[in-house]
Design an enzyme around this catalytic site. Structure first.
Site, PDB file in Angstrom:
ATOM      1  CD  GLN A 181      -2.822   1.120   2.273  1.00  0.00           C
ATOM      2  OE1 GLN A 181      -2.322   1.273   3.487  1.00  0.00           O
ATOM      3  NE2 GLN A 181      -4.214   0.945   2.294  1.00  0.00           N
ATOM      4  N   GLY A 182       0.986   1.970  -1.137  1.00  0.00           N
ATOM      5  CA  GLY A 182       1.683   3.125  -1.079  1.00  0.00           C
ATOM      6  C   GLY A 182       0.698   4.708  -1.049  1.00  0.00           C
ATOM      7  CB  SER A 191       1.705   7.332   4.658  1.00  0.00           C
ATOM      8  OG  SER A 191       0.309   6.906   5.158  1.00  0.00           O
ATOM      9  CD  GLU A 229      -6.024   0.244   6.164  1.00  0.00           C
ATOM     10  OE1 GLU A 229      -4.996   0.180   6.435  1.00  0.00           O
ATOM     11  OE2 GLU A 229      -6.219   1.538   5.193  1.00  0.00           O
ATOM     12  CB  SER A 242       1.745  -2.499   4.334  1.00  0.00           C
ATOM     13  OG  SER A 242       1.363  -1.449   5.317  1.00  0.00           O
TER      14      SER A 242
END
Length: 377
Positions: free
Chosen positions: A121-122, A124, A239, A156
């Site tokens: 997951q890109g 932040s 999420e 992550s």
């Protein structure tokens, strides 16, 4: 709303329980927490076993009750968690299923279910954490590609991922929420640098990702250009609403283990500790009921969790921290030993009031979307 299980659902539970009893003893030893290539192989292998047995799509295709039975039984049996498959199975996959084209669903969903590809997951960035819409990673069109430049942090499983669900700014002149686009980034593309980040608990499950004019095909855009914030809200609703459901079952198991340990080491004699354990038991039972309600409500509204996921995430993250603070109380001085059960979990629990949107963000969502209060300025 009826939250009880039907005879057919209880039959599913019995079949799953029997399969777990046969399958789990044959699993290889789990890799160490620091061995992420080994954990990737292990987690993908477990996903493949689920696929071959017909359980791989339970997070997406099953009824809410069957999904929750699956989480209950796998956790109680001590089965592997989704691990490195977390983002693909619980974030990116459901988002692509809800928002992607037929071609995108055909390309990306089967490999996730078969245990062939890992996603990260890109979202932040160093200066856009809680205020995600302030992200500055840029993307501009060049022919049939986007060219992406910028950086991400707390990505992550980036060090072992094949794909990244990536948020980029494609409309720099638009209001910040309206100039964002959701892309599927191949992690082997030229120009990507991944630097693992070691957490307080020890393992390096996050990474910094640097993007030096990385080319991403236009066909990898999920949703319309500059409509990525709406697509992102779909991702975050999964999420917050359902991705932590299995962890509620795990916390209830830990709570029972804490009671056993307190009886063994004499701390059970403390009435304040007993009251705390009792209140936490009620809290997690209520959270499980809330999970059932959220999943059922999502199914009734087309499969995407709503603002109730923020209620769950807000309360769960604080309850989890309190659970492991109580574990430290039960362990006494041994709570400083990283090799003792629950100590690494206590350290990782500190992140839960930040992950998937801070508690302050959840308060704002609840105030605006459930209570109908005006937006702050």
């Amino acid at each position: 709303m009826d939250l009880s299980y039907t005879p057919e659902e209880e039959e599913f539970r019995a079949r799953l329980r029997e399969w777990l009893a046969r399958t789990l003893p044959a699993l290889p030893p789990r890799p160490s927490p620091d061995d992420w290539p080994g954990r990737r192989t292990y987690d993908l292998g477990w996903q493949r076993r689920l696929y071959d047995a017909g359980y791989a799509g339970v997070h997406w295709d099953a009824t809410p009750s069957v999904r929750l039975i699956f989480l209950e039984e796998t956790e109680r049996a001590g089965a592997p968690y989704v691990g490195a498959n977390f983002v693909g199975l619980l974030h990116a996959g459901p988002t692509i299923a809800a928002e992607g084209t037929d071609a995108q669903r055909a390309r990306w969903l089967p490999p996730i279910l078969r245990g062939e590809e890992v996603w990260c997951q890109g979202f932040s960035e160093p200066e856009a954490g809680s205020d995600l819409a302030a992200l500055r990673t840029r993307a501009w069109r060049d022919g049939d590609d986007y060219v992406v430049a910028g950086s991400k942090i707390w990505t992550s499983h980036a060090e072992v991922a094949d794909w990244c669900e990536l948020l980029v700014r494609t409309g720099p002149a638009a209001p910040k929420h309206r100039g964002i686009t959701w892309l599927a980034l191949p992690m082997d593309a030229p120009g990507i640098t991944v630097r693992p980040l070691r957490t307080l608990a020890g393992p390096a499950e996050f990474a910094e990702v640097f993007l030096d004019e990385v080319r991403v095909p236009l066909a990898n855009r999920v949703g319309d250009e500059n409509d990525g914030w709406r697509v992102t809200m779909v991702t975050l609703s999964f999420e917050r609403g359902t991705a932590f459901a299995g962890e509620v079952v795990a916390c209830r198991r830990v709570l029972a283990e804490l009671a056993v340990e307190a009886r063994k080491n004499g701390r059970w004699d403390d009435p304040a500790l007993r009251r705390r354990l009792g209140r936490l038991n009620a809290e997690f039972r209520a959270l499980w009921r809330l999970t059932q309600w959220n999943v059922s409500a999502a199914q009734a509204s087309g499969g995407v969790p709503g603002a109730g996921g923020s209620v769950f995430k807000l309360r769960y993250s604080h309850a989890r921290q309190e659970l492991y603070d109580t574990a430290a109380e039960v362990l006494g001085p041994d709570c400083l030993d990283l090799d003792r059960p629950w100590t690494p979990d206590r350290l990782s629990a500190l992140a839960y009031t930040i992950a998937a949107g801070t508690s302050q963000v959840q308060h704002s969502i609840i105030a605006e979307r459930i209570l109908g209060l005006p937006k702050g300025r």
